[in-house]
Design a protein around this motif. Structure first.
Motif, PDB file in Angstrom:
ATOM      1  N   SER A   1       0.829  -1.202   0.000  1.00 54.24           N
ATOM      2  CA  SER A   1       0.000   0.000   0.000  1.00 54.24           C
ATOM      3  C   SER A   1       0.866   1.255   0.000  1.00 54.24           C
ATOM      4  O   SER A   1       0.532   2.257  -0.638  1.00 54.24           O
ATOM      5  CB  SER A   1      -0.926  -0.003   1.217  1.00 54.24           C
TER       6      SER A   1
ATOM      7  N   GLN B   1      -7.958  10.864   4.472  1.00 57.30           N
ATOM      8  CA  GLN B   1      -7.885   9.411   4.403  1.00 57.30           C
ATOM      9  C   GLN B   1      -7.916   8.763   5.788  1.00 57.30           C
ATOM     10  O   GLN B   1      -8.656   7.802   6.014  1.00 57.30           O
ATOM     11  CB  GLN B   1      -6.620   8.975   3.663  1.00 57.30           C
ATOM     12  N   VAL B   2      -7.099   9.274   6.708  1.00 59.27           N
ATOM     13  CA  VAL B   2      -7.036   8.621   8.013  1.00 59.27           C
ATOM     14  C   VAL B   2      -8.312   8.846   8.817  1.00 59.27           C
ATOM     15  O   VAL B   2      -8.775   7.948   9.528  1.00 59.27           O
ATOM     16  CB  VAL B   2      -5.794   9.080   8.809  1.00 59.27           C
TER      17      VAL B   2
ATOM     18  N   GLY C   1     -10.932   6.726   7.057  1.00 60.96           N
ATOM     19  CA  GLY C   1     -10.662   5.317   7.314  1.00 60.96           C
ATOM     20  C   GLY C   1     -11.061   4.903   8.717  1.00 60.96           C
ATOM     21  O   GLY C   1     -11.602   3.803   8.929  1.00 60.96           O
TER      22      GLY C   1
ATOM     23  N   ASP D   1     -13.907   2.056   9.238  1.00 63.53           N
ATOM     24  CA  ASP D   1     -13.582   0.831   9.978  1.00 63.53           C
ATOM     25  C   ASP D   1     -14.511   0.666  11.174  1.00 63.53           C
ATOM     26  O   ASP D   1     -14.968  -0.434  11.480  1.00 63.53           O
ATOM     27  CB  ASP D   1     -12.127   0.876  10.467  1.00 63.53           C
TER      28      ASP D   1
ATOM     29  N   ALA E   1     -10.572   7.045   0.867  1.00 66.21           N
ATOM     30  CA  ALA E   1     -10.766   5.970   1.844  1.00 66.21           C
ATOM     31  C   ALA E   1     -12.045   5.194   1.536  1.00 66.21           C
ATOM     32  O   ALA E   1     -12.073   3.955   1.579  1.00 66.21           O
ATOM     33  CB  ALA E   1     -10.821   6.546   3.262  1.00 66.21           C
TER      34      ALA E   1
ATOM     35  N   SER F   1     -11.521   2.925  -1.535  1.00 62.87           N
ATOM     36  CA  SER F   1     -10.851   1.666  -1.213  1.00 62.87           C
ATOM     37  C   SER F   1     -11.821   0.681  -0.568  1.00 62.87           C
ATOM     38  O   SER F   1     -11.779  -0.527  -0.846  1.00 62.87           O
ATOM     39  CB  SER F   1      -9.667   1.933  -0.269  1.00 62.87           C
TER      40      SER F   1
ATOM     41  N   VAL G   1      -7.269  -4.141   0.963  1.00 63.63           N
ATOM     42  CA  VAL G   1      -8.100  -3.528   1.997  1.00 63.63           C
ATOM     43  C   VAL G   1      -8.662  -4.563   2.973  1.00 63.63           C
ATOM     44  O   VAL G   1      -8.821  -4.285   4.170  1.00 63.63           O
ATOM     45  CB  VAL G   1      -9.239  -2.698   1.364  1.00 63.63           C
TER      46      VAL G   1
ATOM     47  N   VAL H   1      -9.488  -0.483   6.360  1.00 68.86           N
ATOM     48  CA  VAL H   1      -9.514   0.788   5.633  1.00 68.86           C
ATOM     49  C   VAL H   1      -8.534   1.786   6.228  1.00 68.86           C
ATOM     50  O   VAL H   1      -7.797   2.472   5.513  1.00 68.86           O
ATOM     51  CB  VAL H   1     -10.943   1.390   5.633  1.00 68.86           C
ATOM     52  N   LEU H   2      -8.468   1.879   7.560  1.00 64.78           N
ATOM     53  CA  LEU H   2      -7.601   2.878   8.190  1.00 64.78           C
ATOM     54  C   LEU H   2      -6.127   2.588   7.944  1.00 64.78           C
ATOM     55  O   LEU H   2      -5.380   3.437   7.461  1.00 64.78           O
ATOM     56  CB  LEU H   2      -7.878   2.959   9.689  1.00 64.78           C
TER      57      LEU H   2
ATOM     58  N   SER I   1      -5.114   3.099   4.432  1.00 67.20           N
ATOM     59  CA  SER I   1      -5.006   4.519   4.128  1.00 67.20           C
ATOM     60  C   SER I   1      -3.731   5.117   4.715  1.00 67.20           C
ATOM     61  O   SER I   1      -3.035   5.903   4.059  1.00 67.20           O
ATOM     62  CB  SER I   1      -6.230   5.271   4.669  1.00 67.20           C
TER      63      SER I   1
END
Length: 314
Positions: free
Chosen positions: A15, A118-119, A122, A126, A180, A183, A252, A257-258, A261
Motif C-alpha cells: 500500500s 484518508q485517516v 478510514g 472501519d 478511503a 478503497s 483492503v 480501511v484505516l 489509508s
C-alpha cells in the motif's frame, strides 16, 4: 501459508508503494492540467486512459469476465449493495482535484490534506464496519494517529496563512475521505467478483462517465484547449491509477480501511516531498510543509502500532 503478521506487513508495504504512485499521479495530472489550461479535460483524459487499459486487461482476464457475472448475481441477491459500484466517484474526485488544486498549492500540501481525509475517513469507515473486513475497533494508537494527521494539516496551513490559497487545503481533506471510501467499496466489489480486475474496471467505468460529463460541460464554456503537450508521460495518469486502485482493492481486506489509508499516505508523503524538491508545481518546499509532512508520517507510524481497543467499544 504466510503468518498473519507477515501478510499484514506485506499489505502495508504494498500500500505504501501504491501511495508513491498516487503522488506521481498528482504530479502528472497537475502538469497536464497546467499545459491544457483545463483541469476537467485533464481529469477525463487520465481516467479515460485508465478505462482503456482496463478494457484491454479484461480481454485477457477470464476471471475478470467471470467476475462481472458474479457481481450481477450478488447485486440481484441483495448481498452486494448497488452503492458499492460507485467507488469510481471517489477516484474521479481525486483525479479532478489533482488537476484543479495541485497546480495551485503544490503536490506536498495537496498530499498532506489527503492524509487528514484518508485517516479520518478510514477510522470512521472501519468503526462502522462498512468495509469487506467487517467492523475494526478503534484503538488508542489509531485515534492518536488520526488526531496527529489533523495536526499535520493545521501546521502546514499555518505556514500559508498569508496566502489566499490556504483554505484550498480543505478540498484535498474531503478528497482524502473519498479515497478511503473508494478503497472500501472497491474491496467489497472485489470480494463479490473474486477479481481485482472486475473491481478496478467498475471503478473506471463510473469515474470516466462522471469526468467526461464534467469535461463536456467545461468545454461548452471555455472552448477546446489550444495547446496539447507533446510529452507522453503527461498522459500516463490513467495507467498509474489502474495500479493504485487494483492494489487497494486487493489489500483492503487484509489491512482494514484505516491502516491501508495510513500506509498509503506514508508513500504519498515521501514521494510528494521528493517532487516538491525536484519537480515543483507551486512554491516548492517550505518549513511548514516539511514540519507538516513529518508529523503526518509520525501519525502513520503510531496508527500502525497494535494496541488494545478503546474500552467500551465493540
Amino acid at each position: 501459508m504466510a503468518h498473519p503478521k507477515l501478510q499484514l506487513a506485506a499489505a502495508l508495504v504494498g500500500s505504501g508503494l501504491a501511495g508513491v504512485l498516487v503522488a506521481l499521479q498528482s504530479r502528472i495530472n497537475g502538469g497536464l492540467s497546467q499545459q491544457l489550461g483545463n483541469g476537467f479535460v485533464a481529469a477525463a483524459i487520465s481516467f479515460g486512459g485508465g478505462l482503456v487499459v482496463m478494457l484491454l486487461v479484461l480481454l485477457v482476464s477470464r476471471r475478470g469476465r467471470q467476475g462481472i457475472g458474479l457481481v450481477r448475481r450478488e447485486i440481484a441477491a441483495g448481498r452486494l449493495p448497488r452503492w458499492a459500484l460507485l467507488g469510481g466517484a471517489g477516484g474521479a474526485f481525486l483525479v479532478l482535484n489533482q488537476g484543479l488544486i495541485t497546480p495551485l498549492i503544490g503536490v506536498a500540501l495537496f498530499t498532506v490534506g489527503i492524509v487528514a481525509g484518508q485517516v479520518s475517513g478510514g477510522l470512521v469507515l472501519d468503526r462502522l464496519g462498512l468495509g469487506p473486513g467487517g467492523r475494526i475497533r478503534a484503538t488508542p494508537t489509531r485515534l492518536v494517529g488520526a488526531a496527529l494527521a489533523i495536526v499535520a494539516v493545521v501546521v502546514t496551513v499555518a505556514g500559508a496563512l498569508d496566502s489566499s490559497l490556504a483554505l484550498l487545503v480543505l478540498v484535498p481533506v474531503i478528497v482524502g475521505a473519498g479515497v478511503a471510501a473508494q478503497s472500501m467499496v472497491n474491496g467489497l466489489v472485489r470480494a463479490a467478483a473474486q477479481s481485482a480486475v472486475t473491481a478496478t474496471l467498475t471503478n473506471f467505468i463510473v469515474g470516466t462517465a462522471l469526468l467526461v460529463l464534467a469535461a463536456v460541460v467545461s468545454l461548452l464554456f471555455t472552448g477546446w484547449p489550444t495547446h496539447w503537450p507533446s510529452e507522453l508521460w503527461l498522459y500516463s495518469g490513467g495507467l498509474i491509477g489502474v495500479v493504485f486502485i487494483a492494489v487497494a482493492a486487493m489489500l483492503v481486506r487484509r489491512a482494514g480501511v484505516l491502516l491501508l489509508s495510513m500506509s498509503n499516505v506514508a508513500g504519498q508523503l515521501v514521494a510528494a516531498i521528493a517532487f516538491e524538491i525536484g519537480f515543483p508545481l507551486a512554491g516548492g518546499l517550505t518549513p511548514a510543509l516539511v514540519a507538516g509532512t513529518l508529523i503526518a508520517l509520525v501519525a502513520v507510524v503510531i496508527a500502525a502500532v497494535p494496541s488494545k481497543p478503546v474500552a467500551g467499544r465493540e
